[in-house]
Each structure stands twice: as C-alpha cells, then as structure tokens.
Motif scaffolding. Structure first.
Motif, PDB file in Angstrom:
ATOM      1  N   LEU A   1      -2.863   3.608  -9.171  1.00  0.00           N
ATOM      2  CA  LEU A   1      -3.940   2.678  -8.841  1.00  0.00           C
ATOM      3  C   LEU A   1      -5.310   3.298  -9.088  1.00  0.00           C
ATOM      4  CD1 LEU A   1      -2.468   1.088  -5.594  1.00  0.00           C
ATOM      5  CD2 LEU A   1      -2.493   0.138  -7.900  1.00  0.00           C
ATOM      6  N   LYS A   2      -5.459   4.585  -8.777  1.00  0.00           N
ATOM      7  CA  LYS A   2      -6.737   5.249  -9.033  1.00  0.00           C
ATOM      8  C   LYS A   2      -7.009   5.350 -10.528  1.00  0.00           C
ATOM      9  CE  LYS A   2      -6.991   8.032  -4.800  1.00  0.00           C
ATOM     10  NZ  LYS A   2      -6.947   9.406  -4.232  1.00  0.00           N
ATOM     11  N   LYS A   3      -5.945   5.559 -11.295  1.00  0.00           N
ATOM     12  CA  LYS A   3      -6.104   5.664 -12.745  1.00  0.00           C
ATOM     13  C   LYS A   3      -6.679   4.380 -13.321  1.00  0.00           C
ATOM     14  CE  LYS A   3      -3.506   6.413 -17.032  1.00  0.00           C
ATOM     15  NZ  LYS A   3      -2.180   6.695 -17.629  1.00  0.00           N
ATOM     16  N   TYR A   4      -6.227   3.240 -12.773  1.00  0.00           N
ATOM     17  CA  TYR A   4      -6.690   1.960 -13.296  1.00  0.00           C
ATOM     18  C   TYR A   4      -7.719   1.288 -12.397  1.00  0.00           C
ATOM     19  CZ  TYR A   4      -3.143   2.549 -16.816  1.00  0.00           C
ATOM     20  OH  TYR A   4      -2.404   3.045 -17.859  1.00  0.00           O
ATOM     21  N   GLY A   5      -8.222   2.031 -11.416  1.00  0.00           N
ATOM     22  CA  GLY A   5      -9.431   1.629 -10.711  1.00  0.00           C
ATOM     23  C   GLY A   5      -9.364   0.423  -9.805  1.00  0.00           C
ATOM     24  N   TYR A   6      -8.178   0.086  -9.285  1.00  0.00           N
ATOM     25  CA  TYR A   6      -8.089  -1.073  -8.395  1.00  0.00           C
ATOM     26  C   TYR A   6      -7.349  -0.728  -7.108  1.00  0.00           C
ATOM     27  CZ  TYR A   6     -10.290  -4.809 -10.984  1.00  0.00           C
ATOM     28  OH  TYR A   6     -11.234  -5.612 -11.585  1.00  0.00           O
ATOM     29  N   ARG A   7      -7.747  -1.406  -6.043  1.00  0.00           N
ATOM     30  CA  ARG A   7      -7.135  -1.243  -4.724  1.00  0.00           C
ATOM     31  C   ARG A   7      -6.328  -2.499  -4.409  1.00  0.00           C
ATOM     32  NH1 ARG A   7     -11.454  -0.839  -2.530  1.00  0.00           N
ATOM     33  NH2 ARG A   7     -11.683   1.434  -2.520  1.00  0.00           N
ATOM     34  N   LEU A   8      -5.063  -2.328  -4.061  1.00  0.00           N
ATOM     35  CA  LEU A   8      -4.193  -3.457  -3.749  1.00  0.00           C
ATOM     36  C   LEU A   8      -4.102  -3.672  -2.247  1.00  0.00           C
ATOM     37  CD1 LEU A   8      -1.135  -3.040  -6.166  1.00  0.00           C
ATOM     38  CD2 LEU A   8      -3.006  -4.683  -6.341  1.00  0.00           C
ATOM     39  N   GLY A   9      -3.992  -4.937  -1.855  1.00  0.00           N
ATOM     40  CA  GLY A   9      -3.773  -5.279  -0.456  1.00  0.00           C
ATOM     41  C   GLY A   9      -2.818  -6.449  -0.373  1.00  0.00           C
ATOM     42  N   ILE A  10      -1.942  -6.454   0.629  1.00  0.00           N
ATOM     43  CA  ILE A  10      -0.994  -7.560   0.777  1.00  0.00           C
ATOM     44  C   ILE A  10      -0.797  -7.869   2.252  1.00  0.00           C
ATOM     45  CG2 ILE A  10       0.999  -6.000   0.686  1.00  0.00           C
ATOM     46  CD1 ILE A  10       2.525  -8.331  -0.706  1.00  0.00           C
ATOM     47  N   VAL A  11      -0.789  -9.157   2.564  1.00  0.00           N
ATOM     48  CA  VAL A  11      -0.544  -9.633   3.925  1.00  0.00           C
ATOM     49  C   VAL A  11       0.633 -10.593   3.860  1.00  0.00           C
ATOM     50  CG1 VAL A  11      -1.455 -10.906   5.887  1.00  0.00           C
ATOM     51  CG2 VAL A  11      -2.963  -9.389   4.576  1.00  0.00           C
ATOM     52  N   VAL A  12       1.675 -10.308   4.659  1.00  0.00           N
ATOM     53  CA  VAL A  12       2.882 -11.134   4.664  1.00  0.00           C
ATOM     54  C   VAL A  12       3.073 -11.721   6.058  1.00  0.00           C
ATOM     55  CG1 VAL A  12       5.371 -11.184   4.291  1.00  0.00           C
ATOM     56  CG2 VAL A  12       3.929  -9.682   2.898  1.00  0.00           C
ATOM     57  N   ALA A  13       3.331 -13.023   6.107  1.00  0.00           N
ATOM     58  CA  ALA A  13       3.578 -13.691   7.387  1.00  0.00           C
ATOM     59  C   ALA A  13       4.690 -14.715   7.200  1.00  0.00           C
ATOM     60  CB  ALA A  13       2.311 -14.361   7.903  1.00  0.00           C
ATOM     61  N   GLY A  14       5.931 -14.259   7.345  1.00  0.00           N
ATOM     62  CA  GLY A  14       7.070 -15.167   7.231  1.00  0.00           C
ATOM     63  C   GLY A  14       7.187 -15.791   5.862  1.00  0.00           C
ATOM     64  N   ASP A  15       6.952 -17.109   5.803  1.00  0.00           N
ATOM     65  CA  ASP A  15       7.109 -17.814   4.532  1.00  0.00           C
ATOM     66  C   ASP A  15       5.791 -17.929   3.775  1.00  0.00           C
ATOM     67  OD1 ASP A  15       5.801 -19.559   6.169  1.00  0.00           O
ATOM     68  OD2 ASP A  15       7.048 -21.303   5.694  1.00  0.00           O
ATOM     69  N   ASP A  16       4.906 -16.984   3.988  1.00  0.00           N
ATOM     70  CA  ASP A  16       3.632 -16.981   3.271  1.00  0.00           C
ATOM     71  C   ASP A  16       3.215 -15.538   2.990  1.00  0.00           C
ATOM     72  OD1 ASP A  16       1.411 -17.966   2.013  1.00  0.00           O
ATOM     73  OD2 ASP A  16       0.233 -18.238   3.845  1.00  0.00           O
ATOM     74  N   PHE A  17       2.489 -15.342   1.906  1.00  0.00           N
ATOM     75  CA  PHE A  17       1.933 -14.018   1.610  1.00  0.00           C
ATOM     76  C   PHE A  17       0.678 -14.184   0.767  1.00  0.00           C
ATOM     77  CE2 PHE A  17       3.838 -14.597  -2.527  1.00  0.00           C
ATOM     78  CZ  PHE A  17       3.048 -13.839  -3.383  1.00  0.00           C
ATOM     79  N   GLN A  18      -0.179 -13.194   0.834  1.00  0.00           N
ATOM     80  CA  GLN A  18      -1.380 -13.136   0.007  1.00  0.00           C
ATOM     81  C   GLN A  18      -1.572 -11.698  -0.440  1.00  0.00           C
ATOM     82  OE1 GLN A  18      -4.675 -14.681   2.289  1.00  0.00           O
ATOM     83  NE2 GLN A  18      -3.930 -16.787   2.182  1.00  0.00           N
ATOM     84  N   ALA A  19      -1.820 -11.518  -1.726  1.00  0.00           N
ATOM     85  CA  ALA A  19      -2.064 -10.182  -2.271  1.00  0.00           C
ATOM     86  C   ALA A  19      -3.390 -10.190  -3.023  1.00  0.00           C
ATOM     87  CB  ALA A  19      -0.929  -9.759  -3.197  1.00  0.00           C
ATOM     88  N   THR A  20      -4.130  -9.108  -2.898  1.00  0.00           N
ATOM     89  CA  THR A  20      -5.431  -9.009  -3.557  1.00  0.00           C
ATOM     90  C   THR A  20      -5.545  -7.698  -4.324  1.00  0.00           C
ATOM     91  OG1 THR A  20      -6.442  -8.010  -1.594  1.00  0.00           O
ATOM     92  CG2 THR A  20      -6.587 -10.414  -1.809  1.00  0.00           C
ATOM     93  N   ALA A  21      -6.414  -7.707  -5.314  1.00  0.00           N
ATOM     94  CA  ALA A  21      -6.750  -6.498  -6.073  1.00  0.00           C
ATOM     95  C   ALA A  21      -8.266  -6.472  -6.221  1.00  0.00           C
ATOM     96  CB  ALA A  21      -6.073  -6.503  -7.438  1.00  0.00           C
ATOM     97  N   THR A  22      -8.888  -5.415  -5.724  1.00  0.00           N
ATOM     98  CA  THR A  22     -10.344  -5.289  -5.796  1.00  0.00           C
ATOM     99  C   THR A  22     -10.706  -3.969  -6.468  1.00  0.00           C
ATOM    100  OG1 THR A  22     -10.356  -4.331  -3.572  1.00  0.00           O
ATOM    101  CG2 THR A  22     -10.787  -6.690  -3.748  1.00  0.00           C
ATOM    102  N   PRO A  23     -11.782  -3.950  -7.240  1.00  0.00           N
ATOM    103  CA  PRO A  23     -12.166  -2.705  -7.926  1.00  0.00           C
ATOM    104  C   PRO A  23     -12.546  -1.610  -6.935  1.00  0.00           C
ATOM    105  CG  PRO A  23     -13.857  -4.393  -8.194  1.00  0.00           C
ATOM    106  CD  PRO A  23     -12.691  -5.065  -7.563  1.00  0.00           C
TER     107      PRO A  23
END
Length: 216
Positions: free
Chosen positions: A155-177
């Motif tokens: 991730l550092k090599k390609y300069g992005y930070r990943l984040g993921i939030v999971v709640a049962g039958d839903d999820f959201q994932a993000t990528a920020t520089p």
C-alpha cells in the motif's frame, strides 16, 4: 441529408463510384476529439504541447470506402494527417503520465484493489459468510484476497490507505491517498453494489454520493 452536406462531398470525393459501402466521421465529431486532446495538454511535456499547437485548428473528416471494380474488394481509409500526429502525441503523453509511482498509476491500482475487495465480499457473502459480508481478515482466511495485496509495504508503494467497515449484510471500503497531490489526487469508495466511486476530495474519503469511476 449527407448528400447535400459540403463537408461530406469534399471528404468523400476520392471514393470510387462503384462503392459497396462507406463510413463517414464528420468534422464536428473530430473537433470534439481535439477538445478532449487539448484537456490532456497539462500532462504533456513542452515539446508535445508545442507540436499540438502547430497542428491545423480546422477539424477534418475521416472517410472509409469499400469498393469492387472487378479486381476484388478494395478497402480504403483516409485519415487527416494532423489527427494521426495528435493521436501519437496523446499516446506518448499517456505513457509518460502512467509511470510507476505517478498519481495516475496509483489511482488505477487503488480502483483495482477496491474492485477486488468488492468481488471478494460478494463471494464471501454467497458462501461461508451466510449472507453476511466479512472483514479483511476473513476474506484473507478464505483465500479470496492475497494478504500481500493488502500489506503495508504494498500500500505504501502505491500511495493509498485502505479502510473497510463491515456490518452484517452491508460493507463500505475506501481508498484515500497517503500524501494528497503526490501519491494520488482522487479518493475512492465501494459498497455492496460493487460500483467503485470516487472524486478529488483533497485527501478526504470518498462516499456513496460520488460518481462512478471509469478505468481503462
């Protein structure tokens, strides 16, 4: 009609009278391509920009003809010289922009990672997840994602930070520089719809309200 259009008559005058088929791309459409090319000028070096500025500003048509005058079928395609030069310049500029470590390359990697996560979540939910989505650790344990793809070094090599939030039958994932403006400009988002969205948020996270992104 095309028959009464002066541009059409001028740009197809070369064609045989025994034409079996033809394709005609109007100057107006080619002008829109030139406008898109001009938007890429900021990514070009000075030499390429100077070359484009010397091209004829008058848009020209593309014409294609299929004819048969007794010696077999003949295919002919006429391209404006300036269009060919512009396409070469645009390709060169694109290749220069998408070098390893550039913001453009990092953004493509981030989009691909979120698409991979979205696909992995869908597979997990349909199998061992029992209709629920899983954490990154659970996705890795089920061999739906390679651990190395989410490691700090990658991730550092390609300069992005990943984040993921999971709640049962839903999820959201993000990528920020990691470093806005240097490692990337756009932020990205994906949820259970599988649609990757994103925009320039000055380094802040993207949301479901962002427009879908397109990847070449």
């Amino acid at each position: 009609t095309l028959a009464s259009n002066n541009a059409f008559r001028n740009f197809t005058r070369w064609q045989s009278r025994q034409t079996l088929g033809l394709i005609y791309v109007s100057p107006a459409l080619m002008d829109s391509y030139r406008e898109q090319l001009n938007k890429q000028a900021s990514k070009m070096d000075q030499a390429l920009r100077d070359l484009l500025m010397r091209l004829s500003p008058a848009p020209q048509a593309i014409s294609y003809s299929l004819s048969n005058e007794g010696f077999g079928q003949l295919h002919e395609l006429h391209l404006p010289k300036d269009l060919v030069i512009a396409m070469v310049a645009n390709t060169s500029a694109t290749m220069s922009a998408f070098k390893e470590g550039s913001p453009e390359t990092n953004e493509m990697i981030a989009i691909s990672l979120l698409r991979m996560i979205g696909n992995a979540e869908a597979s997990y939910r349909a199998t061992s997840g029992n209709a629920n989505y899983g954490s990154l650790e659970e996705l890795i344990n089920q061999h739906l994602i390679q651990k190395e793809m989410l490691g700090d070094e990658f991730l550092k090599k390609y300069g992005y930070r990943l984040g993921i939030v999971v709640a049962g039958d839903d999820f959201q994932a993000t990528a920020t520089p990691i470093e806005y403006g240097k490692t990337g400009n756009r932020s990205f988002f994906v949820d259970k719809s599988g649609v990757v969205r994103g925009d320039d948020h000055g380094g802040g996270p993207a949301t479901v309200a962002d427009k879908p992104v397109l990847q070449p």
